[in-house]
Design a protein around this motif. Structure first.
Motif, mmCIF file in Angstrom:
data_model
loop_
_atom_site.group_PDB
_atom_site.id
_atom_site.type_symbol
_atom_site.label_atom_id
_atom_site.label_comp_id
_atom_site.label_asym_id
_atom_site.label_seq_id
_atom_site.Cartn_x
_atom_site.Cartn_y
_atom_site.Cartn_z
ATOM 1 N N PHE B 41 34.779 -41.456 22.373
ATOM 2 C CA PHE B 41 34.163 -40.690 23.449
ATOM 3 C C PHE B 41 33.936 -41.528 24.706
ATOM 4 O O PHE B 41 34.092 -41.040 25.823
ATOM 5 C CB PHE B 41 32.815 -40.140 22.979
ATOM 6 C CG PHE B 41 32.922 -39.181 21.836
ATOM 7 C CD1 PHE B 41 33.640 -38.003 21.960
ATOM 8 C CD2 PHE B 41 32.298 -39.443 20.624
ATOM 9 C CE1 PHE B 41 33.735 -37.110 20.901
ATOM 10 C CE2 PHE B 41 32.384 -38.556 19.567
ATOM 11 C CZ PHE B 41 33.106 -37.382 19.694
ATOM 12 N N VAL B 42 33.545 -42.778 24.506
ATOM 13 C CA VAL B 42 33.189 -43.626 25.639
ATOM 14 C C VAL B 42 34.402 -43.858 26.542
ATOM 15 O O VAL B 42 34.275 -43.990 27.748
ATOM 16 C CB VAL B 42 32.643 -44.984 25.153
ATOM 17 C CG1 VAL B 42 32.027 -45.758 26.292
ATOM 18 C CG2 VAL B 42 31.635 -44.789 24.033
ATOM 19 N N MET B 44 37.206 -41.947 26.990
ATOM 20 C CA MET B 44 38.104 -40.852 27.367
ATOM 21 C C MET B 44 38.325 -40.732 28.869
ATOM 22 O O MET B 44 39.452 -40.564 29.327
ATOM 23 C CB MET B 44 37.568 -39.536 26.812
ATOM 24 C CG MET B 44 37.742 -39.448 25.309
ATOM 25 S SD MET B 44 37.269 -37.813 24.716
ATOM 26 C CE MET B 44 37.516 -38.041 22.949
ATOM 27 N N ASP B 45 37.242 -40.824 29.632
ATOM 28 C CA ASP B 45 37.378 -40.662 31.075
ATOM 29 C C ASP B 45 38.255 -41.754 31.683
ATOM 30 O O ASP B 45 39.239 -41.467 32.373
ATOM 31 C CB ASP B 45 35.983 -40.660 31.715
ATOM 32 C CG ASP B 45 36.033 -40.576 33.214
ATOM 33 O OD1 ASP B 45 35.944 -39.466 33.743
ATOM 34 O OD2 ASP B 45 36.167 -41.632 33.866
ATOM 35 N N GLY B 82 37.335 -46.251 17.742
ATOM 36 C CA GLY B 82 35.940 -46.287 18.169
ATOM 37 C C GLY B 82 35.078 -45.202 17.542
ATOM 38 O O GLY B 82 33.976 -45.462 17.070
ATOM 39 N N THR B 209 33.396 -50.837 30.486
ATOM 40 C CA THR B 209 33.549 -50.301 29.150
ATOM 41 C C THR B 209 34.908 -49.614 29.002
ATOM 42 O O THR B 209 35.368 -48.921 29.912
ATOM 43 C CB THR B 209 32.394 -49.326 28.788
ATOM 44 O OG1 THR B 209 32.366 -49.192 27.357
ATOM 45 C CG2 THR B 209 32.548 -47.956 29.415
#
Lengths: 286, 286, 286
Positions: B41-42, B44-45, B82, B209
């Motif tokens: 999730f962290v 994806m962007d 992750g 990140t």
């Protein structure tokens, strides 16, 4: 930084200075604590980046299968209630219990408490797991304290001023043996007796999604280097985050939320002693 | 770019030049490959934005119901460990098997391997699905190779230098018939015999990140345009990403992680031939 | 802004001006509507930030346990089909039905419709829940309308021009009683009879992941302040978002996707009357 003379403020009078703010942050940067974050989807990117920029190491893991292992290898835990799927709530409880068992500090961010019944109930469940610190906006703290019903909460943004929630925060802190921080134009922090006001930050922060969530993660990091002093650690983390926003706004090419987010991260990484010592505005109110 | 003369380096000596780096990237930009990413999730962007900026087309789909369909319409697959919920791990295995079945390249990013038992086990499960390339930091590669236990891994950041993991990488590559890349101040890439060093990038990348996660996705894209040449494709993707960080740091108004992230994306989109040909530092070590 | 004289354009001729665009946006900023977004993981950060910058209040909640409560306290709903896990699709249907029951506007973003069979089926399921507006790229609208099979869709990016989907959009709008917007170099909006073209924006927006998703959320906000006028609300939201990109590109230090994303958010927050009135290019085509 202002002096103070409240009856419970003696210890703080010695410790909550802008100088101590800088020293505590340097201790964070030196230790580079691993902060285990179980947080909502919206906040993950900025939260991990805030922790990295401020000198910490983030771990964003939420699977029931491994949250206890991550608590074990981490120095502190952040539990954010934004994402409320049932398996996530179960993982949060498991992690919080493990943190308490191991004597590690953990911070609760009751996102949107009061907005929906299931959300309020879940926040209360986690509150029962004995957080070291609770950080929310005024509406969330009011709802969590039972001082207000769900009427004061509009989504996850606050509709009350932070000062309106000070009594609720004190009551919550006393009853649950934790420190409670209420974010707003002025941030208030209390352990149920002493009250600290932090006057750093910018209203523009409210236009950056998950800025408050990220701040709560930073509190978790500060707790690591100030064992037994959650009031001081929380106040200092609030000041550092607010200062980075203030300095970021000065460096940003425009006073917009896009530019502020970028500059905030830069300042968390680059900020030096003078800016902290001259800029931190932490006042022991009582 | 440096020449080299290792016994296995002959083919690479001809191919791994900064000129070939530019040409391979141009091939990526021309083809605009669809890269199917099953990632945490962290990340994806930034991962989707890195792929778009570099000239690729991302597809971020993880549902068990459609991962096989997405592998079918994509040119390459990225699997990042992750996020470890059980249905996600199942979807990753399914997608990896489909990629192998269809002869499409896929890349494994063993995020946090070694940090928790379930994480190491899941990474080994995916390794058994025969990735084309594995990309991790030194601690992850050491843990995955079994050359180290979980002791060397602190969360998802590396605590070992990339050079410490070269032998583990070679062993892993030989045993599993894949290319292994170890990220660090110097990136090392090996197919078990040849060893390539890439000296591009910036230490500041470690404060953004999911920068490494995004880089792994870029490797998947490069594999598409260099079939049968995973060592070259991986080395070149590493150089391109590192170069974009170097150039980004020069363009950024401040040496902070917020500004670097913005400029990195800009440079991936805007970078031209001269910067690549003059800047790529790919050396065939042996 | 151009005048027009189509048979169905009379009402629009009066209303769809660049002046009305500004006024509608000011109404959004004044009301600060709570927009409930059930969206994909990749888009959450930028979507919440776009809504905040434009003057709205986002709520990103997807749990089956509370989506109905969130629809109840929100002013509009956005349903994005990017994330397709089965419990998410169930939550989307539940939320959409609740919105219709309560008479609140809701917008469907059929991300990647046509790319995989399960995706197309899920989009059709949601279409049956009677959205107020559907916003997609040409391939998605073509696939959703059944005017094309899955052949025209490559991942979630469009491979057809927006003009190619105008007839499909009209047919879809007529059959389902909704407004359909097709994004592209020119955006087209239709209620099945009238057709509006919006000529704002930048091709660089296609290199920012989830820019289109975020735009769809903004449409939901505009629907709140223009009840019964979804054609006008949608056109104006498209113009505002496109204008912010145009102005953002002028302010950005480089024409790159990283800088544009930052400046886009700034401009959504800072844009003033003159820029909107002079820049909005909304044309009633027929």
């Amino acid at each position: 930084m202002a002096a103070a003379s409240g009856p419970q403020g003696d210890q703080l009078q010695l410790e909550a200075t802008s100088e101590s703010c800088w020293q505590l942050w340097q201790a964070v940067r030196a230790k580079r604590p691993l902060v285990h974050c179980i947080t909502n989807f919206v906040s993950m990117d900025i939260m991990a980046n805030v922790l990295l920029a401020a000198g910490c190491s983030p771990a964003m893991a939420h699977s029931l299968d491994e949250v206890e292992s991550f608590v074990t290898i981490s120095s502190a835990l952040l539990v954010n209630m934004g994402t409320l799927s049932s398996d996530w709530v179960a993982a949060k409880k498991l992690a919080a219990k493990k943190a308490v068992e191991l004597g590690k500090p953990w911070v609760l961010d009751p996102v949107g408490c009061g907005a929906t019944p299931v959300r309020t109930a879940s926040c209360l469940d986690l509150l029962a797991c004995r957080p070291t610190v609770v950080r929310g906006n005024a509406s969330e703290v009011l709802a969590l304290a039972g001082a207000a019903g769900s009427s004061g909460v509009k989504g996850v943004d606050s509709t009350a001023a932070s000062g309106d929630a000070v009594e609720a925060a004190k009551s919550l802190a006393s009853k649950h043996g934790c420190v409670v921080a209420v974010s707003g134009e002025v941030d208030y922090v209390t352990d149920g007796q002493a009250l600290v006001a932090v006057r750093n930050g910018s209203p523009l922060l409210t236009l950056i999604t998950a800025a408050g969530c990220s701040l709560t993660a930073l509190i978790a990091a500060f707790l690591v280097v100030a064992p037994g002093q959650p009031l001081m650690a929380t106040s200092h983390a609030l000041a550092v985050f607010g200062l980075a926003a203030e300095e970021g706004l000065q460096l940003a090419p425009r006073p917009g939320p896009g530019s502020l987010r970028v500059a905030l991260l830069d300042c968390l990484h680059l900020m030096e002693r003078a800016a902290v010592v001259e800029g931190a505005r932490i006042e022991v109110v009582s």
